[in-house]
Design a protein around this motif. Structure first.
Motif, PDB file in Angstrom:
ATOM      1  N   PHE A   1       7.133   7.620   5.267  1.00  8.25           N
ATOM      2  CA  PHE A   1       6.764   8.052   3.914  1.00  8.25           C
ATOM      3  C   PHE A   1       7.621   9.232   3.459  1.00  8.25           C
ATOM      4  CE2 PHE A   1       4.123  10.263   0.793  1.00  8.25           C
ATOM      5  CZ  PHE A   1       3.610   9.212   0.027  1.00  8.25           C
ATOM      6  N   ASN A   2       7.747  10.221   4.325  1.00  8.20           N
ATOM      7  CA  ASN A   2       8.353  11.482   3.908  1.00  8.20           C
ATOM      8  C   ASN A   2       9.849  11.392   3.635  1.00  8.20           C
ATOM      9  OD1 ASN A   2       6.124  13.110   3.678  1.00  8.20           O
ATOM     10  ND2 ASN A   2       6.184  13.843   5.788  1.00  8.20           N
ATOM     11  N   MET A   3      10.567  10.527   4.342  1.00  7.76           N
ATOM     12  CA  MET A   3      11.998  10.410   4.055  1.00  7.76           C
ATOM     13  C   MET A   3      12.223   9.810   2.670  1.00  7.76           C
ATOM     14  SD  MET A   3      13.940  11.807   6.240  1.00  7.76           S
ATOM     15  CE  MET A   3      15.498  11.064   5.730  1.00  7.76           C
TER      16      MET A   3
ATOM     17  N   LYS B   1       0.841  -1.196   0.000  1.00  5.66           N
ATOM     18  CA  LYS B   1       0.000   0.000   0.000  1.00  5.66           C
ATOM     19  C   LYS B   1       0.877   1.246   0.000  1.00  5.66           C
ATOM     20  CE  LYS B   1      -3.629   2.148   2.860  1.00  5.66           C
ATOM     21  NZ  LYS B   1      -4.410   2.015   4.115  1.00  5.66           N
ATOM     22  N   LEU B   2       1.925   1.230   0.847  1.00  8.68           N
ATOM     23  CA  LEU B   2       2.843   2.360   0.941  1.00  8.68           C
ATOM     24  C   LEU B   2       3.538   2.610  -0.391  1.00  8.68           C
ATOM     25  CD1 LEU B   2       4.291   4.442   2.818  1.00  8.68           C
ATOM     26  CD2 LEU B   2       6.001   2.664   3.234  1.00  8.68           C
ATOM     27  N   ARG B   3       3.982   1.557  -1.030  1.00  8.33           N
ATOM     28  CA  ARG B   3       4.672   1.706  -2.318  1.00  8.33           C
ATOM     29  C   ARG B   3       3.765   2.337  -3.370  1.00  8.33           C
ATOM     30  NH1 ARG B   3       7.762  -4.163  -2.763  1.00  8.33           N
ATOM     31  NH2 ARG B   3       9.524  -3.659  -1.368  1.00  8.33           N
ATOM     32  N   GLY B   4       2.510   1.952  -3.350  1.00  9.94           N
ATOM     33  CA  GLY B   4       1.571   2.522  -4.306  1.00  9.94           C
ATOM     34  C   GLY B   4       1.415   4.022  -4.121  1.00  9.94           C
ATOM     35  N   TYR B   5       1.294   4.453  -2.872  1.00  8.02           N
ATOM     36  CA  TYR B   5       1.182   5.883  -2.592  1.00  8.02           C
ATOM     37  C   TYR B   5       2.468   6.629  -2.947  1.00  8.02           C
ATOM     38  CZ  TYR B   5      -3.305   5.376  -0.180  1.00  8.02           C
ATOM     39  OH  TYR B   5      -4.616   5.142   0.112  1.00  8.02           O
ATOM     40  N   LEU B   6       3.612   5.991  -2.681  1.00  7.60           N
ATOM     41  CA  LEU B   6       4.896   6.621  -3.011  1.00  7.60           C
ATOM     42  C   LEU B   6       5.002   6.878  -4.518  1.00  7.60           C
ATOM     43  CD1 LEU B   6       7.355   4.666  -0.688  1.00  7.60           C
ATOM     44  CD2 LEU B   6       6.993   7.139  -0.673  1.00  7.60           C
ATOM     45  N   LYS B   7       4.649   5.886  -5.314  1.00  9.91           N
ATOM     46  CA  LYS B   7       4.723   6.042  -6.765  1.00  9.91           C
ATOM     47  C   LYS B   7       3.773   7.139  -7.244  1.00  9.91           C
ATOM     48  CE  LYS B   7       6.236   1.364  -7.959  1.00  9.91           C
ATOM     49  NZ  LYS B   7       5.888   0.078  -8.625  1.00  9.91           N
ATOM     50  N   GLU B   8       2.593   7.165  -6.662  1.00 11.05           N
ATOM     51  CA  GLU B   8       1.629   8.194  -7.049  1.00 11.05           C
ATOM     52  C   GLU B   8       2.141   9.582  -6.682  1.00 11.05           C
ATOM     53  OE1 GLU B   8      -3.037   9.501  -6.278  1.00 11.05           O
ATOM     54  OE2 GLU B   8      -2.287   7.609  -5.460  1.00 11.05           O
ATOM     55  N   CYS B   9       2.726   9.704  -5.493  1.00 13.80           N
ATOM     56  CA  CYS B   9       3.245  11.003  -5.047  1.00 13.80           C
ATOM     57  C   CYS B   9       4.416  11.450  -5.927  1.00 13.80           C
ATOM     58  CB  CYS B   9       3.685  10.893  -3.581  1.00 13.80           C
ATOM     59  SG  CYS B   9       4.172  12.467  -2.849  1.00 13.80           S
ATOM     60  N   GLN B  10       5.301  10.535  -6.274  1.00 16.06           N
ATOM     61  CA  GLN B  10       6.435  10.878  -7.125  1.00 16.06           C
ATOM     62  C   GLN B  10       5.966  11.377  -8.495  1.00 16.06           C
ATOM     63  OE1 GLN B  10       8.597   7.180  -7.063  1.00 16.06           O
ATOM     64  NE2 GLN B  10       9.374   7.501  -4.985  1.00 16.06           N
TER      65      GLN B  10
END
Length: 369
Positions: free
Chosen positions: A96-98, A68-77
């Protein structure tokens, strides 16, 4: 200028919203895009995702939610690349933020961190990563400045936004009537946190101690980011819920039961005697105990550098242990005086510096350099 802010929980939403308003005063053309909550949206931010969608509590829970975290990271990037902000402002929420800081720095974006991740508590070696990927760090606890100095990293101590917010609060005179409470009975404030996971671990135990305290009314600080019906099964004759009135609740309380976090500091700044409570999953607790490098979990004790408030953690957090500790903060005058003396020392350390305004001025200045 264009600002991209990321906060992952309710307290971060509150502090980021105040920062956004101050940035708007310093930079009237400011545009905000954010991951956060209702308060950031109300302050003018274009909301990408609400923090409720990303709320994860505990080491084990974070590990099991990695996809789930990876999905949000990719979307944010991807969103950062499309938006092209002048600066990315990260608010606590280190897991997440680091990762976002590393990505943003690699593609040449400015990275500011408002409210340091708690790397001083565990994995202190991460400070070297911070030095590499964060252009400016703005800290809100006095000991954080000293911590970073040990690693030859200059940060800006901008005061504490919680101290500012409490100092500016004006006590509501109609709190009892507005919430249909009994003005003749003292209030025990119950602050179980803002995430469903926290509340489920904490609140059942907190309200299981009613019989010895029938002369008091237990008032739970509910938050409106959760369905109000969710709280209904905790409510009974001696237990009431009030929503989004934490400061007013503390301003009227005689004592408090508080889940570890920012709320412990808020309670201290309102001069309310308290017992700090915390419980998470057994696996998360075992991992945390192995890696956490500080002797306390509450901000009150961490800032004071000694035990000011009692912490009932994990197996110690039981109704059997909670009853005598609550009695002490309600009736033991010597114990109450000692706790309040600790509170006074904390207020002196934090000061009142209008932290959001100070941070905004520094941020705009650094961006123009």
């Amino acid at each position: 200028m264009k600002y991209y802010l990321i906060a992952g929980e309710r307290s971060g939403d509150f502090h980021a919203a105040n920062l956004m308003r101050s940035l708007k005063e310093q930079d009237p053309q400011a545009e905000f895009r954010c991951w956060g909550g209702d308060m950031m949206q109300a302050a003018g931010g274009e909301l990408v995702h609400h923090y409720q969608e990303m709320a994860i509590m505990g080491f084990w829970e974070a590990a099991t939610s990695i996809l789930k975290l990876r999905g949000y990271l990719k979307e944010c990037q991807k969103d950062l690349l499309a938006y092209q902000p002048d600066v990315v402002i990260l608010v606590d929420y280190a897991g997440f933020n680091m990762r976002i800081a590393k990505f943003a720095k690699a593609i040449g974006m400015k990275v500011f961190y408002y409210i340091s991740p708690k790397i001083w508590a565990w994995n202190q070696g991460r400070v070297h990563q911070v030095k590499q990927v964060v252009d400016r760090m703005f800290v809100i606890l006095p000991f954080e400045e000293e911590f970073y100095q040990r690693f030859d990293y200059k940060v800006d101590y901008i005061g504490n936004p919680t101290a500012d917010a409490v100092a500016e609060h004006r006590k509501s005179e109609d709190f009892y009537t507005r919430n249909n409470l009994d003005p003749m009975r003292q209030i025990i404030a119950v602050l179980p946190g803002s995430r469903k996971q926290e509340i489920e671990e904490m609140l059942y135990e907190m309200v299981a101690i009613l019989p010895p305290f029938l002369d008091y009314q237990f008032i739970v600080a509910g938050v409106d980011n959760l369905d109000r019906n969710y709280y209904s099964h905790f409510e009974r004759n001696n237990v009431r819920i009030v929503f989004d009135q934490t400061f007013d609740l503390l301003a009227h309380a005689s004592a408090a039961l508080v889940t570890s976090g920012t709320a412990t500091l808020e309670t201290a700044l309102f001069d309310v005697p308290q017992v700090v409570c915390y419980r998470t999953s057994a696996v998360s607790y075992a991992i945390g105990k192995a890696v956490i490098k500080v002797p306390y979990i509450s901000l009150v004790n961490l800032i004071a550098g000694k035990e000011v408030v009692k912490e009932l953690i994990q197996g110690d957090f039981t109704a059997r242990n909670l009853v005598p500790e609550l009695k002490k903060v309600l009736t033991d005058d010597a114990f109450i005086a000692q706790q309040k003396a600790g509170y006074a020392m904390i207020r002196e350390k934090l000061g009142h510096q209008k932290s959001a305004e100070k941070a905004a001025k520094l941020m705009v200045r650094y961006l123009k350099e």
